[in-house]
Enzyme design. Sequence first.
Site, PDB file in Angstrom:
ATOM      1  N   ILE A 107       0.836  -1.193   0.000  1.00 55.55           N
ATOM      2  CA  ILE A 107       0.000   0.000   0.000  1.00 55.55           C
ATOM      3  C   ILE A 107       0.873   1.247   0.000  1.00 55.55           C
ATOM      4  O   ILE A 107       1.944   1.264   0.602  1.00 55.55           O
ATOM      5  CB  ILE A 107      -0.979  -0.025   1.211  1.00 55.55           C
ATOM      6  CG1 ILE A 107      -1.971   1.136   1.159  1.00 55.55           C
ATOM      7  CG2 ILE A 107      -0.249  -0.079   2.523  1.00 55.55           C
ATOM      8  CD1 ILE A 107      -3.131   1.001   2.153  1.00 55.55           C
ATOM      9  N   CYS A 108       0.425   2.261  -0.725  1.00 48.84           N
ATOM     10  CA  CYS A 108       1.062   3.571  -0.752  1.00 48.84           C
ATOM     11  C   CYS A 108       2.546   3.467  -1.153  1.00 48.84           C
ATOM     12  O   CYS A 108       2.871   2.955  -2.214  1.00 48.84           O
ATOM     13  CB  CYS A 108       0.877   4.252   0.597  1.00 48.84           C
ATOM     14  SG  CYS A 108       1.321   5.995   0.629  1.00 48.84           S
ATOM     15  N   GLY A 109       3.448   3.938  -0.318  1.00 51.07           N
ATOM     16  CA  GLY A 109       4.866   3.959  -0.657  1.00 51.07           C
ATOM     17  C   GLY A 109       5.466   2.606  -0.957  1.00 51.07           C
ATOM     18  O   GLY A 109       6.466   2.505  -1.683  1.00 51.07           O
ATOM     19  N   THR A 111       4.205   0.434  -2.828  1.00 51.38           N
ATOM     20  CA  THR A 111       4.020   0.150  -4.254  1.00 51.38           C
ATOM     21  C   THR A 111       5.190   0.698  -5.062  1.00 51.38           C
ATOM     22  O   THR A 111       5.554   0.137  -6.095  1.00 51.38           O
ATOM     23  CB  THR A 111       2.700   0.742  -4.784  1.00 51.38           C
ATOM     24  OG1 THR A 111       2.713   2.169  -4.673  1.00 51.38           O
ATOM     25  CG2 THR A 111       1.507   0.173  -4.027  1.00 51.38           C
TER      26      THR A 111
END
Length: 212
Positions: A107-109, A111
């Site tokens: 999730i988020c960073g 990725t």
Amino acid sequence: MVTIYVYILDTLADWELGYVISELNSGRFFKKGEQRVSLKTVSYAKEPIKTMGGMTIVPDCLIDDIVVSETSTLLLPGADTWNDPKHGAIIEKASEFLSLGAMVGAICGATVALANFGILNNRPHTSNGPGFLEMFSPGYKGQSFYIDKPSVADNNLFTASSTGALLWAKQIIEHLGVFQSNTLESWYAYFSTGKPEHFFALMQTLPSSNAN
């Protein structure tokens, strides 16, 4: 026994893990007879980390202690420190998970870390909006596989934006099969809308031993 490995690193975004780890660790809405999972925090070193919210977490184990199997899951939260090369080892481990058919959630960073490793170049995924991965991952080549949604499930890979934590949790829980389908739908409806009728519907789906 299903083992959930949660990677922890400094500046970890607390809210992104909240829904999924609380439900998987507590088992409070699991279907009757479902075995509890084992949730372990893992890091590159034994030192405690400090989350974005200021919480201190001591890892349960190190990356080398991870047992990669089809019943293992690896969750990678967002953080502002993913560009540190020392996190490369967990992304290599994530690649092992995916190759074996085990589940990986990013999730988020996190990725961006997958994109830097080339993992998102040829499979459906999402992140923090179109252009985000190009901005932070110069080698990213997966534009044609990008889906602009809060969370995207592709077989055993689950990616999400920083605002997709609830849907991400729903998709991961669904893949693990630990909730009854009507429990999961009512759970998601309640937490996404806050309407009390969904809470009462959720309670009605549970075995009496879970609803106390």
